[in-house]
Design an enzyme around this catalytic site. Structure first.
Site, PDB file in Angstrom:
ATOM      1  N   GLU A   7      -1.040  -8.707   4.951  1.00 15.55           N
ATOM      2  CA  GLU A   7      -0.864  -8.864   6.401  1.00 15.55           C
ATOM      3  C   GLU A   7      -2.195  -8.793   7.141  1.00 15.55           C
ATOM      4  OE1 GLU A   7      -0.556  -6.139   4.805  1.00 15.55           O
ATOM      5  OE2 GLU A   7      -0.974  -4.382   6.048  1.00 15.55           O
ATOM      6  N   HIS A  45      -3.582  -5.668   1.065  1.00 12.15           N
ATOM      7  CA  HIS A  45      -2.891  -5.899   2.341  1.00 12.15           C
ATOM      8  C   HIS A  45      -2.826  -7.382   2.711  1.00 12.15           C
ATOM      9  CE1 HIS A  45      -2.463  -1.730   3.834  1.00 12.15           C
ATOM     10  NE2 HIS A  45      -3.512  -1.498   3.067  1.00 12.15           N
ATOM     11  N   CYS A 104       0.834  -1.212   0.000  1.00 13.67           N
ATOM     12  CA  CYS A 104       0.000   0.000   0.000  1.00 13.67           C
ATOM     13  C   CYS A 104       0.870   1.264   0.000  1.00 13.67           C
ATOM     14  CB  CYS A 104      -0.972  -0.044   1.170  1.00 13.67           C
ATOM     15  SG  CYS A 104      -2.341   1.106   0.991  1.00 13.67           S
TER      16      CYS A 104
END
Lengths: 240, 84
Positions: free
Chosen positions: A205, A203, A86
């Site tokens: 994560e 994302h 990002c």
């Protein structure tokens, strides 16, 4: 394998990245403040999401001049793994470690929802645990993810299989309606020539544990570990 | 002392979603004859330089390195001598 998570003023996904490396992967990880100068001892460096320097001027434009970024460039040139997620991706673009630039989302909206991605190249340090063409789900959360590159650069990215993820429908169709931000050719993630620097808007994560609903992002981190393991084996064999 | 007025705009041909939205809003207000809107940035730098040539050289360098992104943006600037 030792990971570093870079912390800029305004990073806000640093703790999520740290958590995944530490708790899900069980590997050593440290935060690296953006004012530090060196990256000795690290094998993979993550530039996390957030709003470094408040996104002032342009996203990533100021962070790319942080003292640590010279070390990140040198680290990447030595073959170290660099993952920009990002805002981290935006910083890599501004730093010239990846080609192209980000524009405002064509909707002018901050888009925060799940997207489907097609894995376009599963032969990289970051995607080898996915199948080629696999459709995965990841969340996005950005206002400036509208990827642009000039026609020559775009052709080069295609030719060299450096477009790693594209936004698609749940069936894997790379269609305009699956594009959340207006990115050229539905591009969600690209890598550099050597394949050791990856930038992506979604994302991973935030989706690396079942308890969060789904864990399609975990394979990205597992790919890094797998690649690292193979690299170490090759080095041992080469040394005899 | 010099003052640099810098205008940063998206390159011709690069989609400007903000400009498009502003154009739409203007049309809603009845200004339907607005053909195109491009939104950019305006920066004013006050420079303690003794010499116009050096100021111009550095402002150009600042634009190339930080203030504009050459991949998607163009810039122009005016340099004006001002009293200290």
């Amino acid at each position: 394998m030792k990971f570093g998570v870079v912390v800029f003023p305004g990073s806000n996904c640093d703790m999520d990245c740290y958590h995944v490396i530490d708790q899900v992967l069980g590997h050593p990880v440290e935060y690296i403040w953006h004012r530090e100068q060196g990256l000795a001892g690290y094998d993979c460096v993550i530039l996390p999401g957030g709003f470094s320097y408040g996104d002032y001027l342009r996203t990533g434009a100021i962070a790319r001049f942080a003292p640590l970024m010279d070390a990140v460039s040198a680290f990447a040139a030595r073959g170290g793994l660099v993952l920009g997620i990002c805002n981290g991706f935006q910083i890599l673009l501004e730093a010239g470690l990846l080609p192209g630039a980000m524009r405002r989302n064509d909707s002018l909206q901050f888009r925060c929802h799940d997207v489907y991605l097609r894995v376009e190249n599963a032969n990289t340090p970051f995607t080898n645990r996915y199948r080629p063409g696999q459709v995965i789900r990841m969340p996005i959360a950005h206002g400036e993810g509208n990827y642009y590159a000039d026609p020559e650069t775009l052709a080069e990215l295609n030719r060299e299989h450096r477009i790693i993820f594209r936004y698609c429908t749940g069936d894997g169709d790379v269609a305009p309606e699956a594009n959340p931000n207006g990115s050229l050719e539905n591009i969600a993630g690209i890598c550099n020539k050597d394949g050791n620097v990856l930038g992506l808007m979604p994302h991973p994560e935030r989706c690396s544990e079942e308890i969060l609903g789904y864990d399609d992002g975990k394979a990205l981190f597992m790919s890094v570990l797998h690649w690292w393991g193979l690299k170490r084996e090759r080095e041992v064999v080469a040394r005899g | 002392m010099f003052q640099a007025r810098i205008y940063v705009t998206l390159k011709t041909g690069i989609l400007d979603p903000q400009g498009k939205a502003v154009k739409g809003a203007l049309a809603t207000l009845g200004y339907g004859k607005v053909e195109d809107v491009r939104v950019g940035k305006y920066l004013v730098l006050t420079l303690d330089y003794p010499d116009r040539f050096l100021a111009e050289k550095d402002v150009k360098e600042m634009c190339d390195r930080l203030l504009a992104n050459p991949v998607i943006e163009d810039y122009t600037f005016e340099l004006q001598e001002v009293a200290k």
